[in-house]
Enzyme design. Structure first.
Site, PDB file in Angstrom:
ATOM      1  N   ASN A   9      41.257  32.442  42.609  1.00  0.00           N
ATOM      2  CA  ASN A   9      41.548  33.590  43.472  1.00  0.00           C
ATOM      3  C   ASN A   9      40.259  33.876  44.237  1.00  0.00           C
ATOM      4  O   ASN A   9      39.320  34.425  43.682  1.00  0.00           O
ATOM      5  CB  ASN A   9      41.965  34.793  42.612  1.00  0.00           C
ATOM      6  CG  ASN A   9      42.100  36.068  43.438  1.00  0.00           C
ATOM      7  OD1 ASN A   9      42.038  36.030  44.669  1.00  0.00           O
ATOM      8  ND2 ASN A   9      42.284  37.190  42.762  1.00  0.00           N
ATOM      9  N   LYS A  11      39.716  35.937  46.495  1.00  0.00           N
ATOM     10  CA  LYS A  11      39.582  37.336  46.930  1.00  0.00           C
ATOM     11  C   LYS A  11      39.144  37.342  48.405  1.00  0.00           C
ATOM     12  O   LYS A  11      39.526  36.438  49.143  1.00  0.00           O
ATOM     13  CB  LYS A  11      38.621  38.090  46.013  1.00  0.00           C
ATOM     14  CG  LYS A  11      39.037  37.933  44.543  1.00  0.00           C
ATOM     15  CD  LYS A  11      38.356  38.856  43.595  1.00  0.00           C
ATOM     16  CE  LYS A  11      38.882  38.591  42.181  1.00  0.00           C
ATOM     17  NZ  LYS A  11      38.319  39.476  41.168  1.00  0.00           N
ATOM     18  N   HIS A  95      47.738  42.229  41.219  1.00  0.00           N
ATOM     19  CA  HIS A  95      46.345  42.108  40.788  1.00  0.00           C
ATOM     20  C   HIS A  95      45.762  43.509  40.619  1.00  0.00           C
ATOM     21  O   HIS A  95      46.103  44.427  41.368  1.00  0.00           O
ATOM     22  CB  HIS A  95      45.540  41.327  41.836  1.00  0.00           C
ATOM     23  CG  HIS A  95      44.186  40.942  41.336  1.00  0.00           C
ATOM     24  ND1 HIS A  95      43.136  41.831  41.322  1.00  0.00           N
ATOM     25  CD2 HIS A  95      43.715  39.786  40.802  1.00  0.00           C
ATOM     26  CE1 HIS A  95      42.073  41.222  40.805  1.00  0.00           C
ATOM     27  NE2 HIS A  95      42.404  39.988  40.481  1.00  0.00           N
ATOM     28  N   GLU A  97      43.077  44.774  41.442  1.00  0.00           N
ATOM     29  CA  GLU A  97      42.420  45.323  42.642  1.00  0.00           C
ATOM     30  C   GLU A  97      43.458  45.899  43.607  1.00  0.00           C
ATOM     31  O   GLU A  97      43.184  46.877  44.301  1.00  0.00           O
ATOM     32  CB  GLU A  97      41.546  44.237  43.298  1.00  0.00           C
ATOM     33  CG  GLU A  97      40.301  43.967  42.453  1.00  0.00           C
ATOM     34  CD  GLU A  97      39.749  42.556  42.550  1.00  0.00           C
ATOM     35  OE1 GLU A  97      40.089  41.829  43.494  1.00  0.00           O
ATOM     36  OE2 GLU A  97      38.970  42.184  41.638  1.00  0.00           O
ATOM     37  N   GLU A 167      44.793  39.987  32.823  1.00  0.00           N
ATOM     38  CA  GLU A 167      43.448  40.185  33.352  1.00  0.00           C
ATOM     39  C   GLU A 167      42.941  41.564  32.941  1.00  0.00           C
ATOM     40  O   GLU A 167      43.247  42.567  33.605  1.00  0.00           O
ATOM     41  CB  GLU A 167      43.460  40.116  34.883  1.00  0.00           C
ATOM     42  CG  GLU A 167      43.812  38.757  35.433  1.00  0.00           C
ATOM     43  CD  GLU A 167      43.134  38.505  36.775  1.00  0.00           C
ATOM     44  OE1 GLU A 167      42.501  37.457  36.910  1.00  0.00           O
ATOM     45  OE2 GLU A 167      43.205  39.367  37.671  1.00  0.00           O
ATOM     46  N   GLY A 173      34.978  40.379  37.233  1.00  0.00           N
ATOM     47  CA  GLY A 173      33.773  40.458  38.054  1.00  0.00           C
ATOM     48  C   GLY A 173      32.605  41.131  37.363  1.00  0.00           C
ATOM     49  O   GLY A 173      31.599  41.467  37.999  1.00  0.00           O
ATOM     50  N   SER A 212      36.134  36.921  34.368  1.00  0.00           N
ATOM     51  CA  SER A 212      34.854  36.262  34.096  1.00  0.00           C
ATOM     52  C   SER A 212      35.001  34.906  33.400  1.00  0.00           C
ATOM     53  O   SER A 212      34.193  34.552  32.542  1.00  0.00           O
ATOM     54  CB  SER A 212      33.930  37.196  33.302  1.00  0.00           C
ATOM     55  OG  SER A 212      33.642  38.360  34.066  1.00  0.00           O
TER      56      SER A 212
HETATM   57  P1  13P Z   1      36.348  37.053  38.054  1.00  0.00           P
HETATM   58  O1  13P Z   1      36.643  35.669  37.543  1.00  0.00           O
HETATM   59  O2  13P Z   1      35.403  37.099  39.188  1.00  0.00           O
HETATM   60  O3  13P Z   1      35.995  37.983  36.915  1.00  0.00           O
HETATM   61  O4  13P Z   1      37.735  37.610  38.651  1.00  0.00           O
HETATM   62  C1  13P Z   1      38.877  37.512  37.898  1.00  0.00           C
HETATM   63  C2  13P Z   1      40.024  37.809  38.767  1.00  0.00           C
HETATM   64  O5  13P Z   1      40.249  38.942  39.154  1.00  0.00           O
HETATM   65  C3  13P Z   1      40.876  36.698  39.185  1.00  0.00           C
HETATM   66  O6  13P Z   1      42.057  37.157  39.774  1.00  0.00           O
END
Ligand code: 13P
Length: 251
Positions: A9, A11, A95, A97, A167, A173, A212
Site C-alpha cells: 500500500n 499510500k 483502511h 486512515e 491492521e 507507520g 510495520s
Molecule cells: P506501515 O507498514 O507503514 O506500518 O503501514 C501499514 C499499512 O497501513 C498498510 O496498509
C-alpha cells in the site's frame, strides 16, 4: 485454499520515475513466487503506469480506496468501474486512515466493498483497533463489530470473494509491530467470527496482517497459523524490503 498475498500500500507516495523502478522489480520478483501473489496498491494517477509495468507479469495492481457510488455527481470520487478499467484486481476498503481522517464508518466501508465486488474485483477489507481500544481490552469487540457489519452487508457470496486485513492502528507507520503472537490471536479470533457464520468461508478466507511489516519480521508473522500474508505500507516503497517480504509470504 487460502491465497497467500503480499500487498503493498503505497499510500500517498510515489513519482513516475521512482514507481517505474519499483514496479519493474516487482514484476520480475512476482514471477519467481510459487504460491504468493504480489500486489501493489498505488495512488489513482499511477494506475495506468502500474498496469503497463505489470502487464504480462504475475503481479497485480490495486486501488487504495473507491467510491461507494457507481457514477454521478460526486466530485473528486473514483468508481469501482473506473478502477477495473485501469486493471485493478484488488481494492483496499476501510483502511484506518480512511476511517480516521475521512470519516468512513463501518456502513460506508461495507458499501465500498460491495461496489468493488460488483465490478468483479476483490475488496481487501481492513479492520483494527486503536491503542486506546487495545488498552481498554476491547480489541475483539472492535474488530468483531467492524467485520460483522461488512459480513452482514456482503452476504456469504460476497464475503467468500473478499480478503480481510487486520491492521492494529497503533502499529501502522509507528515501527511498533504487533508480535507474531498478538497478530495470531486476533487473526484466530476473526477466523472464529467467520466460522460462526460459515465454516467454509472461514477456511478459505485470506487474513493479512498490516502494521510495520518489514523484511526482518515478515517470516515470523507470516509463519503464524492464521496469517496469510501482509498489507505493507512504508516497506513497500523500498524494493529490497518489499521483494523480501513477497518471498516471505511465499513461504
Ligand atoms: P506501515 O507498514 O507503514 O506500518 O503501514 C501499514 C499499512 O497501513 C498498510 O496498509
Amino acid at each position: 485454499m487460502r491465497q497467500r498475498l503480499a500487498v503493498g500500500n503505497w499510500k500517498m507516495h510515489g513519482s513516475l520515475p521512482e514507481n517505474q523502478a519499483l514496479l519493474d522489480k516487482v514484476a520480475v520478483t512476482a514471477g519467481g513466487l510459487s504460491r504468493a501473489i504480489a500486489v501493489v496498491c498505488v495512488p489513482f494517477p499511477y494506475l495506468a503506469q502500474a498496469r503497463s509495468a505489470l502487464a504480462g507479469s504475475k503481479a497485480a495492481s490495486g486501488g487504495q480506496n473507491v467510491s461507494q457510488y457507481p457514477k454521478g455527481a460526486f466530485t473528486g470520487e473514483v468508481s469501482a468501474g473506473m478502477l477495473r478499467e485501469f486493471g485493478c484486481r484488488y481494492v483496499i476498503v476501510g483502511h484506518s486512515e480512511r476511517r480516521q481522517f475521512f470519516g468512513e464508518d463501518d456502513a460506508t466501508v461495507a458499501l465500498k466493498a460491495r461496489a468493488v465486488l460488483a465490478e468483479g474485483m476483490i475488496p481487501i477489507v481492513c479492520v483494527g483497533e486503536t491503542l486506546a481500544e487495545r488498552e481498554r481490552g476491547i480489541t475483539e469487540e472492535v474488530v468483531g463489530r467492524q467485520l460483522g457489519v461488512v459480513a452482514d452487508r456482503l452476504g456469504a457470496e460476497g464475503l467468500k470473494a473478499s480478503v480481510l486485513a487486520y491492521e492494529p492502528v497503533w502499529a501502522i507507520g509507528t515501527g511498533k509491530t504487533a508480535t507474531a503472537e498478538q497478530a495470531q490471536a486476533v487473526h484466530a479470533y476473526l477466523r472464529g467470527v467467520l466460522a460462526a457464520r460459515d465454516e467454509s468461508i472461514a477456511a478459505s478466507m485470506s487474513i493479512l496482517y498490516g502494521g510495520s511489516v518489514k523484511a526482518a519480521n515478515a517470516t515470523e508473522l507470516f509463519g503464524m497459523r492464521d496469517v496469510d500474508g501482509g498489507l505493507i505500507g512504508g516497506a513497500s516503497l523500498v524494493a529490497e524490503e518489499f521483494l523480501a517480504i513477497c518471498r516471505a509470504a511465499d513461504g
